[in-house]
Enzyme design. Sequence first.
Site, PDB file in Angstrom:
ATOM      1  N   ASP A 171      -7.566  -5.298 -11.506  1.00 17.92           N
ATOM      2  CA  ASP A 171      -6.872  -6.555 -11.786  1.00 17.92           C
ATOM      3  C   ASP A 171      -5.852  -6.859 -10.706  1.00 17.92           C
ATOM      4  OD1 ASP A 171      -3.849  -5.844 -12.846  1.00 17.92           O
ATOM      5  OD2 ASP A 171      -5.281  -4.266 -13.359  1.00 17.92           O
ATOM      6  N   GLY A 313      -2.229  -1.121 -10.981  1.00 17.95           N
ATOM      7  CA  GLY A 313      -3.396  -1.938 -11.280  1.00 17.95           C
ATOM      8  C   GLY A 313      -4.377  -1.881 -10.115  1.00 17.95           C
ATOM      9  N   GLU A 314      -5.119  -2.951  -9.922  1.00 13.99           N
ATOM     10  CA  GLU A 314      -6.118  -3.104  -8.853  1.00 13.99           C
ATOM     11  C   GLU A 314      -7.369  -2.252  -9.072  1.00 13.99           C
ATOM     12  OE1 GLU A 314      -4.508  -2.336  -4.968  1.00 13.99           O
ATOM     13  OE2 GLU A 314      -2.799  -3.682  -5.242  1.00 13.99           O
ATOM     14  N   GLY A 315      -7.310  -1.275 -10.007  1.00 13.64           N
ATOM     15  CA  GLY A 315      -8.351  -0.262 -10.118  1.00 13.64           C
ATOM     16  C   GLY A 315      -7.913   1.051  -9.503  1.00 13.64           C
TER      17      GLY A 315
END
Length: 351
Positions: A171, A313-315
């Site tokens: 995200d 976040g971001e993975g």
Amino acid sequence: MTGEFGPVVAPDTAVRVAAEERQGELTKPVGALGRLEELGNWVAACQGVCPPKQFERARVVVFAGDHGVARHGVSAYPSEVTAQMVANFQHGGAAVNALARLADATVRVVDMAVDGDTAAEISTFKVRRSSGSIDREDALTEDETRTALSAGAALADEEIDSGADLLIAGDMGIGNTTPATVLIAAITDTEPVVVVGRGTGIDDAGWMRKTAAVRDALWRARPVVKDPYALLRVAGGADFAAVAGFLARAAARRTPVILDGVVVTAAALVAEQLAPGASAWWIAGHRSSEPAHKIALDRLRLDPLLDMNMRLGEGSGALTALPILRAAVAALADMATFAEAGVSTSHDASA
């Protein structure tokens, strides 16, 4: 309500039993590799084959979207950062890119609701510019909600049809921990003061503004908490709806997923409502420092692989955990059995 995503069939129980039996035949004491053994058995069950195969195309899809609530002081960063970070992802300069290179995964970024223009190749599924400010208005219209859900499902189909054998949803969106917190609090019936975290690093005044926004959004969300479509419309956003559709479709397509942090796990709670049983296809990569994340993982009955106080976040948390999952596959698939290695077992010694 589950028709759009199809029935979710559980990972293969017979293959899991075969994997458990193989663990007992490998050149190690039974259970000596601890949770690596459980993970290897899970991968085998997901793949429907024992021994399991090492992942050949692990794929991260980062869902980007802005949120109107960010305009009201709930984040330490301005909304402009979302579009700037999306460009950074495309150029390979973000944490998700660095970690993906290390973990032998590839990254795709998708603009679902960035409040600005992005490159044409990533904006095909864009629903709108910024979701609504959920403390005072719906995040989406009904049509936008269904469009975003369908986009997430289509993205899962695209990746799986292209050969992805492991998926990670990431995200990016300034202010997105606020709707994540609202979704988790609504579904788990938890009070705002318990679930609200610091997000991007807000100060005490920001935390109070965020808590007030969560409280007001919860008041709007609770009447529709049993309806996942309405909940995403009222208190989610285009990115959350897309992630929920992505996770539900991945499970329906029998593809394992590593969940990331609080934002993705909030969407996962909704995806489990959309496609009951989907959580059997997921593992939790890590436990975020956001308090709502633990509450969501507990509800999904997922035990995270890592707890490193991450909250990016971001993975990034899921990617940090990916090498552990690869290790579990390697141990189950590549180790010799006692018979193959000519090593005596404990049974041989007692005889």
